[in-house]
Design a protein around this motif. Structure first.
Motif, PDB file in Angstrom:
ATOM      1  N   HIS A  88       2.541  15.184 -12.251  1.00  0.00           N
ATOM      2  CA  HIS A  88       2.830  14.062 -11.369  1.00  0.00           C
ATOM      3  C   HIS A  88       1.795  12.983 -11.633  1.00  0.00           C
ATOM      4  CE1 HIS A  88       2.698  12.227  -7.065  1.00  0.00           C
ATOM      5  NE2 HIS A  88       3.501  11.554  -7.850  1.00  0.00           N
ATOM      6  N   TYR A  89       2.264  11.764 -11.801  1.00  0.00           N
ATOM      7  CA  TYR A  89       1.347  10.647 -12.044  1.00  0.00           C
ATOM      8  C   TYR A  89       1.743   9.513 -11.112  1.00  0.00           C
ATOM      9  CZ  TYR A  89      -0.486   6.488 -14.485  1.00  0.00           C
ATOM     10  OH  TYR A  89      -1.105   5.300 -14.799  1.00  0.00           O
ATOM     11  N   LEU A  90       0.781   9.045 -10.338  1.00  0.00           N
ATOM     12  CA  LEU A  90       1.050   7.950  -9.411  1.00  0.00           C
ATOM     13  C   LEU A  90       0.123   6.795  -9.743  1.00  0.00           C
ATOM     14  CD1 LEU A  90       2.401   6.776  -6.875  1.00  0.00           C
ATOM     15  CD2 LEU A  90       0.666   7.954  -5.503  1.00  0.00           C
ATOM     16  N   LEU A  91       0.706   5.641  -9.919  1.00  0.00           N
ATOM     17  CA  LEU A  91      -0.079   4.452 -10.259  1.00  0.00           C
ATOM     18  C   LEU A  91       0.111   3.412  -9.159  1.00  0.00           C
ATOM     19  CD1 LEU A  91      -1.644   2.497 -12.102  1.00  0.00           C
ATOM     20  CD2 LEU A  91       0.445   2.169 -13.419  1.00  0.00           C
ATOM     21  N   LYS A  92      -1.010   3.023  -8.559  1.00  0.00           N
ATOM     22  CA  LYS A  92      -0.935   2.053  -7.465  1.00  0.00           C
ATOM     23  C   LYS A  92      -1.736   0.807  -7.806  1.00  0.00           C
ATOM     24  CE  LYS A  92      -2.178   5.153  -4.323  1.00  0.00           C
ATOM     25  NZ  LYS A  92      -2.480   5.830  -3.063  1.00  0.00           N
ATOM     26  N   LYS A  93      -1.137  -0.324  -7.516  1.00  0.00           N
ATOM     27  CA  LYS A  93      -1.849  -1.595  -7.672  1.00  0.00           C
ATOM     28  C   LYS A  93      -1.502  -2.425  -6.437  1.00  0.00           C
ATOM     29  CE  LYS A  93      -1.870  -5.778 -10.542  1.00  0.00           C
ATOM     30  NZ  LYS A  93      -1.031  -6.621 -11.396  1.00  0.00           N
ATOM     31  N   GLY A  94      -2.502  -2.987  -5.809  1.00  0.00           N
ATOM     32  CA  GLY A  94      -2.256  -3.822  -4.632  1.00  0.00           C
ATOM     33  C   GLY A  94      -1.645  -3.010  -3.506  1.00  0.00           C
ATOM     34  N   ASP A  95      -0.786  -3.682  -2.716  1.00  0.00           N
ATOM     35  CA  ASP A  95      -0.194  -3.041  -1.542  1.00  0.00           C
ATOM     36  C   ASP A  95       1.312  -3.292  -1.599  1.00  0.00           C
ATOM     37  OD1 ASP A  95       0.822  -2.394   0.911  1.00  0.00           O
ATOM     38  OD2 ASP A  95      -0.779  -3.355   2.068  1.00  0.00           O
ATOM     39  N   VAL A  96       2.039  -2.245  -1.971  1.00  0.00           N
ATOM     40  CA  VAL A  96       3.448  -2.452  -2.266  1.00  0.00           C
ATOM     41  C   VAL A  96       4.247  -2.807  -1.003  1.00  0.00           C
ATOM     42  CG1 VAL A  96       4.371  -0.116  -2.078  1.00  0.00           C
ATOM     43  CG2 VAL A  96       5.231  -1.639  -3.861  1.00  0.00           C
ATOM     44  N   LYS A  97       3.811  -2.253   0.153  1.00  0.00           N
ATOM     45  CA  LYS A  97       4.513  -2.573   1.409  1.00  0.00           C
ATOM     46  C   LYS A  97       4.419  -4.060   1.691  1.00  0.00           C
ATOM     47  CE  LYS A  97       4.771   1.373   4.464  1.00  0.00           C
ATOM     48  NZ  LYS A  97       3.763   2.262   5.037  1.00  0.00           N
ATOM     49  N   LYS A  98       3.200  -4.551   1.568  1.00  0.00           N
ATOM     50  CA  LYS A  98       2.955  -5.973   1.786  1.00  0.00           C
ATOM     51  C   LYS A  98       3.796  -6.795   0.806  1.00  0.00           C
ATOM     52  CE  LYS A  98      -0.856  -8.918   1.018  1.00  0.00           C
ATOM     53  NZ  LYS A  98      -1.317  -8.736  -0.313  1.00  0.00           N
ATOM     54  N   GLY A  99       3.826  -6.353  -0.412  1.00  0.00           N
ATOM     55  CA  GLY A  99       4.588  -7.050  -1.452  1.00  0.00           C
ATOM     56  C   GLY A  99       6.062  -7.168  -1.104  1.00  0.00           C
ATOM     57  N   PHE A 100       6.639  -6.061  -0.623  1.00  0.00           N
ATOM     58  CA  PHE A 100       8.065  -6.125  -0.258  1.00  0.00           C
ATOM     59  C   PHE A 100       8.272  -6.986   0.981  1.00  0.00           C
ATOM     60  CE2 PHE A 100       8.541  -2.203  -2.925  1.00  0.00           C
ATOM     61  CZ  PHE A 100       9.423  -2.756  -3.823  1.00  0.00           C
ATOM     62  N   ALA A 101       7.296  -6.967   1.900  1.00  0.00           N
ATOM     63  CA  ALA A 101       7.408  -7.801   3.101  1.00  0.00           C
ATOM     64  C   ALA A 101       7.422  -9.282   2.718  1.00  0.00           C
ATOM     65  CB  ALA A 101       6.251  -7.496   4.054  1.00  0.00           C
ATOM     66  N   GLU A 102       6.696  -9.622   1.695  1.00  0.00           N
ATOM     67  CA  GLU A 102       6.637 -11.027   1.249  1.00  0.00           C
ATOM     68  C   GLU A 102       7.886 -11.469   0.484  1.00  0.00           C
ATOM     69  OE1 GLU A 102       1.824 -10.851   0.514  1.00  0.00           O
ATOM     70  OE2 GLU A 102       3.163 -11.267  -1.178  1.00  0.00           O
ATOM     71  N   ALA A 103       8.669 -10.504   0.056  1.00  0.00           N
ATOM     72  CA  ALA A 103       9.810 -10.833  -0.815  1.00  0.00           C
ATOM     73  C   ALA A 103      10.945 -11.471  -0.032  1.00  0.00           C
ATOM     74  CB  ALA A 103      10.308  -9.567  -1.493  1.00  0.00           C
ATOM     75  N   ASP A 104      11.666 -12.398  -0.696  1.00  0.00           N
ATOM     76  CA  ASP A 104      12.882 -12.943  -0.100  1.00  0.00           C
ATOM     77  C   ASP A 104      14.086 -12.096  -0.472  1.00  0.00           C
ATOM     78  OD1 ASP A 104      11.632 -15.212   1.068  1.00  0.00           O
ATOM     79  OD2 ASP A 104      11.486 -16.078  -0.945  1.00  0.00           O
ATOM     80  N   LEU A 105      13.941 -11.387  -1.583  1.00  0.00           N
ATOM     81  CA  LEU A 105      15.053 -10.559  -2.050  1.00  0.00           C
ATOM     82  C   LEU A 105      14.491  -9.244  -2.597  1.00  0.00           C
ATOM     83  CD1 LEU A 105      18.074 -10.231  -3.049  1.00  0.00           C
ATOM     84  CD2 LEU A 105      17.286 -11.254  -5.191  1.00  0.00           C
ATOM     85  N   VAL A 106      15.108  -8.150  -2.186  1.00  0.00           N
ATOM     86  CA  VAL A 106      14.712  -6.847  -2.733  1.00  0.00           C
ATOM     87  C   VAL A 106      15.953  -6.222  -3.355  1.00  0.00           C
ATOM     88  CG1 VAL A 106      13.855  -4.540  -2.199  1.00  0.00           C
ATOM     89  CG2 VAL A 106      12.866  -6.534  -1.047  1.00  0.00           C
ATOM     90  N   LEU A 107      15.816  -5.802  -4.601  1.00  0.00           N
ATOM     91  CA  LEU A 107      16.971  -5.245  -5.304  1.00  0.00           C
ATOM     92  C   LEU A 107      16.613  -3.869  -5.869  1.00  0.00           C
ATOM     93  CD1 LEU A 107      19.862  -6.114  -6.166  1.00  0.00           C
ATOM     94  CD2 LEU A 107      18.877  -6.788  -8.366  1.00  0.00           C
ATOM     95  N   GLU A 108      17.592  -2.956  -5.797  1.00  0.00           N
ATOM     96  CA  GLU A 108      17.348  -1.616  -6.329  1.00  0.00           C
ATOM     97  C   GLU A 108      18.337  -1.280  -7.434  1.00  0.00           C
ATOM     98  OE1 GLU A 108      16.496   1.455  -3.401  1.00  0.00           O
ATOM     99  OE2 GLU A 108      16.333  -0.120  -1.877  1.00  0.00           O
TER     100      GLU A 108
END
Ligand code: FES
Ligand code: FES
Lengths: 170, 774
Positions: free
Chosen positions: B164-184
């Protein structure tokens, strides 16, 4: 039950004793030590084992060895004369068609048989002949370029009337 | 800098031997007293071995010995020791060795194999990570918690998670909160085979004096040497590994694959070399596979096109053994950003044990699998935003001053993705798109790519360079020539660095750990950059040695001397000079007294400051990057759904082209290989883990008729700081952007989004029909 067959390889007559299960490629590689012909698959799809048998390009991995009795075979070892490469070989090198080189001998012999029969084949016919060969390295571009270059080199040679080669009147 | 040899089309040194059929590949080697082995594999992919009866096989003609895995008391592996050379009490994949016959010839060995009787008790089979991850799934490695592994990686006990490898940069929750559009989006890059035309093979010989000798069509002689030495408790110096000519690699001949198995089999007949060469079926199923990677993407973006967050899950069906596969998953995970800067990342990768052949390196090493996702996402995002996809990309390209997900800052010397993108854009998108006609839909697609090498703490390459008495030079290295043309790279770089004609330089033709200088392995598109650097360093040392002797011969100060390839001379008066040949073995003075040293040098080079990932999964594990862009024009036959690639354009910022013909060959070949993955190739498994298509006739491999009718290849040359004369690698890059470029073009042509490859005519036709029905 062993069985003997006699055939010509690269101009020399050879006699080989068979156990019965051998294919042409086994005889060439194992009995005669002509390891320039390669094995790349189990189902006659890759073309790495191609040699010229009685003027036709054939996949030697599927030829029953006993059927080679009396045949006239040309392998990659017989195509150049000492240090003098055949124009097909020169052309493929010039075009950068040689990467790992594993598919290369088979392709040289395919083109040899093709051009020996008819030097004026179309690009489409050249491509159809090359489509019998798998190459993982080159993406075929340089091989096609080399084949076309070989064709023009051979045509030039023809116009200066080189002495004829076996199978090949060019 | 004006270069004399680098950047010129000079014919590769191995061309004539190859085209005359005289290059010696593994299968061409015949040793005195050689025996042959054939290996039995199971009928189902996951089972306990109840019993093996070998007595009938032992009586067959020519049989010397029948070998089983009973009693094997060691595991091997470089990253995780989870592998056995032959099944001991259970089989975990369809290509796993269960028993072997050693005989006088290969035919006898194969015939006798049929007489071995094995009873199995079947276990549940998982061919996809998603099944193996289920709560109640049986454990493929019940004892995985006890396996030795490198620090910071390895299996999670009592699960099928192998890494298992987890790579984190910044704060992803905050990043999605700032987004106008989220696509999966979810994507799949299924199993494939590197499928070099030369199948893998090995010869192993246990000498009576205890030493072991191996010949293998591998690219990692030193890894094999160290691994075998560990297994047989020998000094590494007592193991000798030879690498003959290799008939293509594309990844899967790296790492230890079949060598341990053949060494184990050969240990039963000391003094006799034992040869095994894979059939195509064995090459597919008993060596290493590629890919097997599913990805999930969630991307956040602002209205103005600024990317705010990326969350990815990389799910790797790593196969029965993870040793070689976990780095593929890790590479795939940290490269899932593609060429874009995301301020906030949460990139989560899993290698999961499955009952499929182990996955290892495949040209591209995880990059194409995850960049298929990100490059499709960029097109889909642009569509949702109503924005030009090129503009969206340009607003987010990595470049000078930007930070990768790993936290590595980029500089101009890392190359310029925008320049590459502009080139292919001009080639493909300049005119108007062709209009749909009675027979075809037409489309154009684009993908930008990023490639980081896959390093490791000891990923060095070394060079041994010697001047001969006539001033010619011999170079010996441990890098494997697999067709990519590294011998020519070595020769041209050395010629440039030593200022002598390439015809005066001879480059090693085979690797032999007894003579070759150490090298980790020839992977990661790193040879030009690292190996080339080692050559330059060795050349500089040699020039230094020449000058040191010349200083005595000419009775002057060192810093007054210059070297031009033929002479060392006084810079203030070039007529005061001494020839290079007269210095190579030391300089003989008038009275016969010789001064100075023999001119031969060693050097090495690694990627600077490679580091293991920190607690956030970050660190200098990308080390150096290469950028590029690819685009294509396709047409889709309405009647059949068949995709035809008419024109494919690629551009990479390689820093410096070493040899134009060869580099074009790398790109053109790589594109066709990836067209194969995109449109045709897949190694399939049924519910028992049996592969229904382990042959070229059923594993559709591109022929000349499947290659794009036209390829355009151009390079940007922003010099790098590490490689020789600014050069970067190219070997793997061309495969990365092909699938997304083609799938983006398919949308352009039909308005249908595909998320999975290979995109067979049947799939396309079905989707076209479904769309028509709506
Ligand atoms: S070995 Fe004969 S066609 Fe492949
Ligand atoms: S050159 Fe490697 S397979 Fe053709």
């Amino acid at each position: 039950m062993s069985e003997k067959i006699t055939f010509k390889v690269n101009g020399r007559e050879r006699t080989v004793e068979l156990e019965g299960w051998e294919r042409g490629l086994d005889v060439l590689r194992e009995n005669l030590g002509l390891t320039g012909s390669k094995r790349g698959c189990d189902d006659a799809t890759c073309g790495a084992c191609t040699v010229v048998v009685n003027g036709e390009a054939k996949k030697s991995c599927v030829l029953l060895a006993k059927k080679l009795d009396g045949a006239d075979i040309l392998t990659i070892e017989g195509i150049s004369k000492g240090k003098k490469l055949h124009p097909i070989q020169d052309a493929l090198i010039e075009a950068g068609a040689v990467q790992c080189g594993y598919c290369t001998p088979g392709i040289v012999l395919e083109l040899y048989a093709l051009f020996s029969k008819n030097l004026s084949v179309s690009k489409k016919e050249i491509k159809d002949a090359l489509a019998k060969h798998l190459c993982r390295c080159t993406g075929y571009e340089a091989i096609l370029e080399g084949a076309l270059l070989a064709q023009s080199k051979l045509k030039k040679n023809l116009s200066v009337k080189r002495p004829s080669r076996r199978f090949c009147n060019v | 800098m004006s270069l004399k040899y680098v950047g010129k089309n000079i014919t590769r040194p191995d061309a004539v031997k190859k085209i005359t059929g005289k290059s010696l590949f593994l299968d061409d080697i015949k040793l005195p007293g050689m025996l042959y082995t054939a290996i039995l594999t199971p009928p189902t992919a996951h089972a306990k071995i109840v019993s093996i009866n070998t007595s009938a096989a032992e009586k067959e003609p020519g049989v010397i010995k029948v070998v089983t895995g009973k009693g094997i008391d060691f595991l091997f592996g470089d990253n995780v020791k989870d592998r056995v050379p032959m099944a001991v009490d259970r089989v975990r994949y369809i290509g796993e060795p269960v028993a072997a016959v050693i005989a006088e010839n290969p035919h006898q060995a194969k015939m006798a194999l049929k007489k071995i009787e094995v009873k199995y008790k079947t276990l549940p089979v998982y061919t996809d990570a998603r099944e193996a991850l289920k709560k109640k799934a049986a454990l493929i490695h019940p004892e995985s918690g006890n396996y030795w592994h490198l620090p910071g990686m390895g299996p999670e006990a009592k699960t099928n998670i192998a890494d298992h490898y987890l790579l984190k940069k910044g704060d992803v929750k905050k990043g999605f909160a700032e987004a106008d559009l989220v696509l999966e989006g979810e994507f799949n890059y299924p199993f494939g085979s590197s499928a070099a035309i030369e199948p893998h093979g090995t010869i192993a010989l246990h000498h009576e004096d205890g030493g072991i000798e191996i010949w293998s069509s591998s690219i990692c002689p030193f890894v094999i040497r160290e691994d075998i030495a560990r297994t047989y408790k020998l000094p590494v110096a007592s193991v000798r590994v030879h690498i003959p000519e290799v008939g293509g690699c594309f990844g899967y001949k790296s790492d230890v694959t079949v060598e341990q198995t053949i060494a184990y089999i050969a240990s039963f007949v000391p003094g006799r070399p034992v040869k095994w060469v894979a059939s195509r079926k064995e090459d597919f199923l008993s060596t290493l596979l590629g890919h097997g990677i599913r990805t999930k993407f969630k991307v956040g973006v602002k209205k103005n096109g600024k990317l705010t967050a990326l969350q990815t899950t990389i799910l790797h069906s790593t196969g029965a053994y993870v040793d070689t596969g976990l780095h593929v998953m890790r590479g795939s995970t940290h490269n899932s950003t593609g060429t874009y800067e995301f301020p906030n990342c949460y990139l989560d990768g899993y290698s999961v044990y499955t009952n499929t052949p182990p996955v290892g390196a495949y040209r591209g090493y995880g990059h194409q699998e995850s960049q298929l996702g990100i490059e499709r996402m960029m097109d889909m995002l642009a569509r949702k935003l109503g924005m030009d996809p090129f503009k969206l990309r340009e607003s987010n390209y990595l470049g000078p001053g930007k930070m990768t997900a790993l936290g590595e800052k980029l500089w101009e010397s890392n190359g310029n993705v925008k320049k590459c993108a502009d080139i292919v854009r001009k080639k493909i998108f300049a005119g108007k798109k062709k209009k749909e006609d009675a027979d075809y839909y037409y489309g154009r697609g684009f993908a930008a790519i990023m490639k980081s090498p896959k390093g490791a703490p000891f990923s060095s390459k070394s060079c041994y360079l010697k001047f001969n008495v006539d001033g010619s030079v011999s170079i010996n290295m441990g890098g494997a020539e697999v067709g990519q043309g590294l011998r020519n790279v070595v020769r041209l770089v050395a010629a440039e660095a030593l200022k002598i004609d390439p015809s005066r330089i001879s480059v090693y033709t085979e690797i032999d750990t007894q003579f070759s200088p150490w090298e980790w392995q020839t992977i990661g598109s790193m040879f030009t950059i690292q190996g080339g650097r080692a050559v330059v360093r060795a050349a500089e040392k040699a020039i230094h040695q020449l000058k040191k002797t010349a200083m005595q011969a000419l009775k002057c100060d060192y810093d007054m001397l210059e070297y031009d390839g033929d002479y060392v001379f006084l810079s203030s008066d070039p007529s005061v000079r001494v020839s290079v040949p007269s210095l190579t073995q030391g300089y003989m003075t008038e009275d016969g007294i010789t001064i100075g040293e023999v001119v031969h040098t060693t050097s090495d080079a690694r990627l600077p400051r490679y580091s293991n990932p920190d607690a956030n999964g970050q660190g200098s594990c990308g080390v150096t990057y290469t950028f590029g862009a690819q685009a294509c024009e396709i047409k889709i036959e309405k009647k059949t759904g068949k995709i035809i690639v008419d024109h494919f354009a690629s551009s990479f910022d390689v820093g410096q082209v070493i040899n134009p013909i060869q580099i074009r060959g790398q790109v053109v070949g790589g594109v066709v290989m990836a067209v194969g993955s995109t449109l045709y190739e897949e190694i399939k498994f049924d519910a028992d883990g049996v592969c229904p298509n382990p042959h070229f006739s059923k594993y559709r491999f591109p022929t000349i008729n499947d290659a794009p009718a036209k390829q355009t290849v151009e390079f940007v040359e922003t010099p790098g700081k590490i490689g020789p004369f600014g050069a970067r690698g190219i070997g793997e890059h061309p495969v990365i952007g092909v699938a997304p470029a083609v799938l983006n073009a398919v949308y352009d042509a039909t308005g249908i989004d595909f998320y999975e490859i290979p995109l067979s005519p049947e799939k396309v036709k079905a989707a076209l029909d479904a769309k028509g029905d709506r």
